[in-house]
Design a protein around this motif. Structure first.
Motif, PDB file in Angstrom:
ATOM      1  N   GLN A 157       0.758  -1.420  -0.084  1.00  0.00           N
ATOM      2  CA  GLN A 157       0.143   0.157  -0.016  1.00  0.00           C
ATOM      3  C   GLN A 157       0.622   1.378   0.007  1.00  0.00           C
ATOM      4  OE1 GLN A 157      -2.280  -0.016   3.570  1.00  0.00           O
ATOM      5  NE2 GLN A 157      -0.569  -0.073   5.015  1.00  0.00           N
ATOM      6  N   PHE A 158       2.116   1.317   0.362  1.00  0.00           N
ATOM      7  CA  PHE A 158       2.816   2.360   0.490  1.00  0.00           C
ATOM      8  C   PHE A 158       3.309   2.980  -0.795  1.00  0.00           C
ATOM      9  CE2 PHE A 158       3.756  -0.226   4.437  1.00  0.00           C
ATOM     10  CZ  PHE A 158       3.464   0.707   5.380  1.00  0.00           C
ATOM     11  N   ILE A 159       3.254   2.411  -1.916  1.00  0.00           N
ATOM     12  CA  ILE A 159       3.531   2.959  -3.045  1.00  0.00           C
ATOM     13  C   ILE A 159       2.219   3.478  -3.972  1.00  0.00           C
ATOM     14  CG2 ILE A 159       5.373   1.484  -3.579  1.00  0.00           C
ATOM     15  CD1 ILE A 159       3.700  -0.305  -5.524  1.00  0.00           C
ATOM     16  N   GLY A 160       1.134   3.015  -3.157  1.00  0.00           N
ATOM     17  CA  GLY A 160      -0.295   3.908  -3.535  1.00  0.00           C
ATOM     18  C   GLY A 160      -0.432   5.227  -3.370  1.00  0.00           C
ATOM     19  N   ASP A 161      -1.455   5.774  -3.951  1.00  0.00           N
ATOM     20  CA  ASP A 161      -1.882   7.315  -3.474  1.00  0.00           C
ATOM     21  C   ASP A 161      -2.687   7.114  -2.162  1.00  0.00           C
ATOM     22  OD1 ASP A 161      -0.906   8.297  -5.874  1.00  0.00           O
ATOM     23  OD2 ASP A 161      -2.912   7.595  -7.034  1.00  0.00           O
ATOM     24  N   ILE A 162      -2.863   8.385  -1.609  1.00  0.00           N
ATOM     25  CA  ILE A 162      -3.579   8.266  -0.472  1.00  0.00           C
ATOM     26  C   ILE A 162      -5.031   8.908  -0.596  1.00  0.00           C
ATOM     27  CG2 ILE A 162      -3.804   9.743   1.891  1.00  0.00           C
ATOM     28  CD1 ILE A 162      -0.885   9.771   2.159  1.00  0.00           C
ATOM     29  N   TRP A 163      -5.934   8.011  -0.060  1.00  0.00           N
ATOM     30  CA  TRP A 163      -7.378   8.269  -0.328  1.00  0.00           C
ATOM     31  C   TRP A 163      -7.824   9.405   0.632  1.00  0.00           C
ATOM     32  CZ3 TRP A 163     -10.434   6.042  -3.890  1.00  0.00           C
ATOM     33  CH2 TRP A 163     -11.917   6.314  -3.749  1.00  0.00           C
ATOM     34  N   GLY A 164      -8.610  10.434   0.169  1.00  0.00           N
ATOM     35  CA  GLY A 164      -9.134  11.511   0.802  1.00  0.00           C
ATOM     36  C   GLY A 164      -8.407  12.511   1.042  1.00  0.00           C
ATOM     37  N   THR A 165      -8.935  13.264   1.845  1.00  0.00           N
ATOM     38  CA  THR A 165      -8.282  14.805   2.326  1.00  0.00           C
ATOM     39  C   THR A 165      -8.031  14.745   3.737  1.00  0.00           C
ATOM     40  OG1 THR A 165     -10.691  15.797   2.608  1.00  0.00           O
ATOM     41  CG2 THR A 165      -9.505  16.114   0.476  1.00  0.00           C
ATOM     42  N   ASP A 166      -8.486  13.789   4.561  1.00  0.00           N
ATOM     43  CA  ASP A 166      -8.122  13.954   6.065  1.00  0.00           C
ATOM     44  C   ASP A 166      -7.018  13.326   6.504  1.00  0.00           C
ATOM     45  OD1 ASP A 166      -9.163  11.329   5.127  1.00  0.00           O
ATOM     46  OD2 ASP A 166     -10.184  10.976   7.114  1.00  0.00           O
ATOM     47  N   LEU A 167      -5.958  12.695   5.638  1.00  0.00           N
ATOM     48  CA  LEU A 167      -4.959  12.057   5.998  1.00  0.00           C
ATOM     49  C   LEU A 167      -3.653  13.172   5.769  1.00  0.00           C
ATOM     50  CD1 LEU A 167      -5.009   8.420   4.676  1.00  0.00           C
ATOM     51  CD2 LEU A 167      -5.633   9.243   6.931  1.00  0.00           C
ATOM     52  N   PRO A 168      -2.684  13.243   6.724  1.00  0.00           N
ATOM     53  CA  PRO A 168      -1.414  14.141   6.572  1.00  0.00           C
ATOM     54  C   PRO A 168      -0.732  13.409   5.318  1.00  0.00           C
ATOM     55  CG  PRO A 168      -1.037  12.549   8.384  1.00  0.00           C
ATOM     56  CD  PRO A 168      -2.637  12.344   7.821  1.00  0.00           C
ATOM     57  N   ALA A 169      -0.067  14.601   4.651  1.00  0.00           N
ATOM     58  CA  ALA A 169       0.795  14.322   3.622  1.00  0.00           C
ATOM     59  C   ALA A 169       1.710  13.392   3.843  1.00  0.00           C
ATOM     60  CB  ALA A 169       1.307  15.867   2.966  1.00  0.00           C
ATOM     61  N   ASP A 170       2.405  13.433   5.130  1.00  0.00           N
ATOM     62  CA  ASP A 170       3.481  12.325   5.368  1.00  0.00           C
ATOM     63  C   ASP A 170       2.704  11.001   5.960  1.00  0.00           C
ATOM     64  OD1 ASP A 170       2.542  13.054   8.010  1.00  0.00           O
ATOM     65  OD2 ASP A 170       4.697  13.433   8.510  1.00  0.00           O
ATOM     66  N   TYR A 171       1.363  10.831   5.539  1.00  0.00           N
ATOM     67  CA  TYR A 171       0.854   9.583   5.916  1.00  0.00           C
ATOM     68  C   TYR A 171       1.643   8.320   5.981  1.00  0.00           C
ATOM     69  CZ  TYR A 171      -2.737   5.986   6.716  1.00  0.00           C
ATOM     70  OH  TYR A 171      -3.429   5.092   7.345  1.00  0.00           O
ATOM     71  N   TRP A 172       2.105   7.795   4.572  1.00  0.00           N
ATOM     72  CA  TRP A 172       2.628   6.701   4.439  1.00  0.00           C
ATOM     73  C   TRP A 172       4.288   6.713   5.327  1.00  0.00           C
ATOM     74  CZ3 TRP A 172      -0.486   3.473   3.556  1.00  0.00           C
ATOM     75  CH2 TRP A 172      -1.623   3.613   2.679  1.00  0.00           C
ATOM     76  N   ASP A 173       4.851   7.873   5.283  1.00  0.00           N
ATOM     77  CA  ASP A 173       6.246   7.842   6.152  1.00  0.00           C
ATOM     78  C   ASP A 173       5.701   7.568   7.562  1.00  0.00           C
ATOM     79  OD1 ASP A 173       7.685   8.107   3.792  1.00  0.00           O
ATOM     80  OD2 ASP A 173       7.513  10.339   4.038  1.00  0.00           O
ATOM     81  N   ALA A 174       4.698   8.408   7.916  1.00  0.00           N
ATOM     82  CA  ALA A 174       4.073   8.110   9.463  1.00  0.00           C
ATOM     83  C   ALA A 174       3.992   6.724   9.734  1.00  0.00           C
ATOM     84  CB  ALA A 174       3.350   9.117   9.741  1.00  0.00           C
ATOM     85  N   THR A 175       3.307   6.187   8.840  1.00  0.00           N
ATOM     86  CA  THR A 175       2.714   4.740   8.976  1.00  0.00           C
ATOM     87  C   THR A 175       4.097   3.772   9.099  1.00  0.00           C
ATOM     88  OG1 THR A 175       0.730   5.182   8.005  1.00  0.00           O
ATOM     89  CG2 THR A 175       1.532   2.908   8.235  1.00  0.00           C
ATOM     90  N   LYS A 176       5.067   4.079   8.209  1.00  0.00           N
ATOM     91  CA  LYS A 176       6.107   3.088   8.088  1.00  0.00           C
ATOM     92  C   LYS A 176       6.860   3.260   9.739  1.00  0.00           C
ATOM     93  CE  LYS A 176       7.064   2.901   3.174  1.00  0.00           C
ATOM     94  NZ  LYS A 176       7.788   3.469   2.231  1.00  0.00           N
ATOM     95  N   THR A 177       7.219   4.568  10.116  1.00  0.00           N
ATOM     96  CA  THR A 177       7.849   4.795  11.321  1.00  0.00           C
ATOM     97  C   THR A 177       7.246   4.208  12.419  1.00  0.00           C
ATOM     98  OG1 THR A 177       8.660   6.803  10.328  1.00  0.00           O
ATOM     99  CG2 THR A 177       8.408   6.686  12.770  1.00  0.00           C
ATOM    100  N   PHE A 178       5.665   4.364  12.565  1.00  0.00           N
ATOM    101  CA  PHE A 178       5.003   3.654  13.605  1.00  0.00           C
ATOM    102  C   PHE A 178       4.995   2.175  13.499  1.00  0.00           C
ATOM    103  CE2 PHE A 178       1.130   1.621  14.782  1.00  0.00           C
ATOM    104  CZ  PHE A 178       0.769   1.971  16.000  1.00  0.00           C
ATOM    105  N   ASN A 179       5.092   1.469  12.331  1.00  0.00           N
ATOM    106  CA  ASN A 179       5.330   0.059  12.062  1.00  0.00           C
ATOM    107  C   ASN A 179       6.464  -0.166  12.692  1.00  0.00           C
ATOM    108  OD1 ASN A 179       2.736  -0.332  11.048  1.00  0.00           O
ATOM    109  ND2 ASN A 179       3.537  -0.536   9.140  1.00  0.00           N
ATOM    110  N   GLU A 180       7.689   0.566  12.440  1.00  0.00           N
ATOM    111  CA  GLU A 180       9.052   0.123  12.771  1.00  0.00           C
ATOM    112  C   GLU A 180       9.297   0.314  14.272  1.00  0.00           C
ATOM    113  OE1 GLU A 180      11.401   2.655  10.161  1.00  0.00           O
ATOM    114  OE2 GLU A 180      10.799   1.209   8.387  1.00  0.00           O
ATOM    115  N   GLU A 181       8.623   1.285  14.791  1.00  0.00           N
ATOM    116  CA  GLU A 181       9.201   1.614  16.149  1.00  0.00           C
ATOM    117  C   GLU A 181       7.917   0.888  17.122  1.00  0.00           C
ATOM    118  OE1 GLU A 181       9.039   5.855  16.433  1.00  0.00           O
ATOM    119  OE2 GLU A 181      11.019   5.795  15.273  1.00  0.00           O
TER     120      GLU A 181
END
Length: 186
Positions: free
Chosen positions: A86-110
């Motif tokens: 999913q990290f290579i896909g676009d982001i759905w909607g307007t309510d997610l931050p621009a760094d959503y995928w980066d933040a998700t990766k960081t969350f998963n790693e930490e």
């Protein structure tokens, strides 16, 4: 562990064309256009780009086209977290931050993993008890969840039937296996 591994992508041993299946998986993991198609449907039909390059890695923000919503689209967007990448896909909607995928990766790693991560329970010794407990759960679960039964009177009965069905033996067996597994991990 079983909840994490349930979302793994693999090729069945009985696959007639494993090389082709692997090529498909490689594309799903690495091709943003194919990933978007798989996750969201056809651009211009099931979704539209609402902001190009809006995401920190240059991906777009997308949403339903005018006149469509979750109840009227012919492509159901759900479970995108189960997609190969999913990290290579676009982001759905307007309510997610621009760094959503980066933040998700960081969350998963930490994220802190359970001390039991990697443990797999062998239910062979308590298979009959598991069957009996499953029957008890099936008897009460739906009625309790929807509020058809009073929890104050039903839960004690439910717990009593679980004990009679052998839940303590299941817990003891699982704990013994977990303790042995944890000892091996040190």
């Amino acid at each position: 562990t079983d909840r994490v591994t349930m979302g793994l992508w693999s090729i069945a041993g009985s696959c007639e064309h494993p090389e082709a299946a692997m090529k498909t998986l490689n594309e799903l993991y690495s091709n943003p256009e194919l990933s978007n198609l798989y996750m969201y449907g056809i651009e211009g039909v099931h979704y539209e780009v609402i902001e190009e390059g809006a995401v920190t890695n240059g991906q777009d923000r997308i949403n339903y086209p005018d006149g469509l919503d979750a109840t009227t689209t012919t492509y159901r967007k759900s479970g995108t977290w189960l997609m190969p990448n999913q990290f290579i896909g676009d982001i759905w909607g307007t309510d997610l931050p621009a760094d959503y995928w980066d933040a998700t990766k960081t969350f998963n790693e930490e994220s802190q993993k359970s001390a039991a991560f990697g443990f797999s329970f062998d239910a062979t010794q308590v298979a009959n008890e598991i069957t009996a407990c499953t029957n008890v759960v099936n008897k009460y679960h739906k009625a309790l969840v929807c509020g058809a039964l009073d929890p104050e009177t039903t839960l004690p009965q439910f717990n009593s039937e679980l004990k009679d069905a052998g839940i303590d033996a299941i817990i003891a067996e699982k704990q013994a296996q977990l303790d042995a597994w944890l000892a091996e991990q040190k």
